[in-house]
Design a protein around this motif. Structure first.
Motif, short mmCIF file in Angstrom:
data_model
loop_
_atom_site.label_atom_id
_atom_site.label_comp_id
_atom_site.label_asym_id
_atom_site.label_seq_id
_atom_site.Cartn_x
_atom_site.Cartn_y
_atom_site.Cartn_z
N ALA A 299 55.46 75.79 1.07
CA ALA A 299 53.90 75.83 0.84
C ALA A 299 53.22 74.63 1.26
O ALA A 299 52.15 74.51 1.53
N LEU A 300 53.87 73.35 0.83
CA LEU A 300 53.31 72.30 1.07
C LEU A 300 53.32 72.02 2.56
O LEU A 300 52.20 71.50 3.29
N SER A 301 54.38 72.37 3.30
CA SER A 301 54.31 72.42 4.78
C SER A 301 53.18 72.91 5.23
O SER A 301 52.47 72.61 6.23
N ASP A 302 53.06 74.44 4.91
CA ASP A 302 52.11 75.22 5.18
C ASP A 302 50.60 74.71 5.13
O ASP A 302 49.50 74.73 6.04
N ASN A 303 50.22 73.95 3.97
CA ASN A 303 49.20 73.59 3.34
C ASN A 303 48.77 72.25 4.41
O ASN A 303 47.77 72.24 4.90
N GLN A 304 49.69 71.54 4.93
CA GLN A 304 49.63 70.22 5.80
C GLN A 304 49.26 70.96 6.96
O GLN A 304 48.24 70.42 7.56
N LYS A 305 49.91 71.98 7.38
CA LYS A 305 49.67 72.39 8.94
C LYS A 305 48.10 72.97 8.82
O LYS A 305 47.29 72.71 9.69
N ALA A 306 47.43 73.81 7.86
CA ALA A 306 46.38 74.32 7.51
C ALA A 306 45.42 73.29 7.54
O ALA A 306 44.51 73.50 8.20
N ILE A 307 45.64 72.09 6.91
CA ILE A 307 44.73 70.93 6.81
C ILE A 307 44.61 70.49 8.25
O ILE A 307 43.31 69.86 8.64
N GLU A 308 45.59 70.19 8.80
CA GLU A 308 45.51 69.59 10.30
C GLU A 308 44.70 70.74 11.15
O GLU A 308 43.75 70.13 11.74
N ALA B 141 40.98 69.84 13.22
CA ALA B 141 40.94 69.95 14.63
C ALA B 141 39.84 71.09 14.69
O ALA B 141 39.00 70.68 15.76
N VAL B 142 39.81 71.90 13.91
CA VAL B 142 38.57 72.89 14.09
C VAL B 142 37.34 72.29 13.80
O VAL B 142 36.18 72.45 14.48
N SER B 143 37.25 71.69 12.80
CA SER B 143 35.96 70.82 12.35
C SER B 143 35.45 69.92 13.45
O SER B 143 34.53 69.74 13.77
N ASN B 144 36.43 69.20 13.97
CA ASN B 144 36.14 68.20 15.02
C ASN B 144 35.56 68.83 16.26
O ASN B 144 34.65 68.41 16.84
N GLU B 145 36.21 69.96 16.69
CA GLU B 145 35.65 70.75 17.96
C GLU B 145 34.20 71.24 17.49
O GLU B 145 33.61 71.42 18.42
N PHE B 146 33.86 71.69 16.28
CA PHE B 146 32.87 72.43 15.76
C PHE B 146 31.68 71.15 16.08
O PHE B 146 30.62 71.21 16.57
N GLN B 147 32.25 69.80 15.65
CA GLN B 147 31.14 68.79 15.92
C GLN B 147 31.01 68.48 17.18
O GLN B 147 29.71 68.27 17.45
N LEU B 148 31.82 68.50 18.12
CA LEU B 148 31.67 68.37 19.45
C LEU B 148 30.96 69.34 20.17
O LEU B 148 30.05 69.03 21.18
N LEU B 149 31.06 70.67 19.74
CA LEU B 149 30.28 71.72 20.37
C LEU B 149 28.68 71.76 19.85
O LEU B 149 28.04 72.25 20.40
N GLN B 150 28.38 70.86 18.85
CA GLN B 150 26.92 70.65 18.53
C GLN B 150 26.29 69.66 19.38
O GLN B 150 25.01 69.55 19.68
#
Length: 143
Positions: free
Chosen positions: A79-88, A92-101
């Motif tokens: 679960a910790l590993s999955d959580n870390q992957k989800a955070i990463e 990445a999606v958040s950074n892409e969203f900011q760039l798409l602005q």
């Protein structure tokens, strides 16, 4: 008088009169020692059997609890590993969203991926520059 003689004789010889078997003589302590020794042996065996039963009653549930704890630990680590992957992925999606602005970034994506061009511009597709085939340079030269 006869009765008095029997009482003295009984004290000296250590005769025990039983209700069922009168006048049966028991040796001076040999049978008592054998009985006591036999009882001690039986008591030891029963003690060890009881100890084994009590230990098994405590050890078996303890072992099962240990196995469940190990399984829960593995699930926790997964679960910790999955959580870390989800955070990463979220970052990445958040950074892409900011760039798409940014309109300039959108224009770059449109030109790169969809071949949109500026007015009076011609785009030539030369393929991916990272995967250029240079096999003629890798061939060995005959000596």
């Amino acid at each position: 008088m006869d009765n008095h003689y029997e009482q003295k004789y009984a004290k000296k010889e250590k005769i025990i009169h039983l209700d069922r078997q009168k006048n049966q003589r028991i040796p001076d302590g040999q049978s008592n020692q054998k009985k006591a020794h036999s009882l001690r042996g039986v008591a030891k065996v029963l003690f060890y059997i009881g100890l084994l039963v009590v230990l098994s009653l405590f050890v078996v549930p303890l072992y099962k609890t240990y196995e469940q704890s190990q399984l829960a630990q593995q699930h926790y680590e997964q679960a910790l590993s999955d959580n870390q992957k989800a955070i990463e992925r979220y970052q990445a999606v958040s950074n892409e969203f900011q760039l798409l602005q940014n309109p300039e970034y959108l224009a770059e994506i449109a030109r790169r991926d969809y071949y949109y061009s500026k007015p009076n511009e011609i785009i030539f597709d030369l393929g991916d520059s990272n995967q250029t085939n240079h096999s003629i340079f890798n061939e060995s030269i005959p000596e």
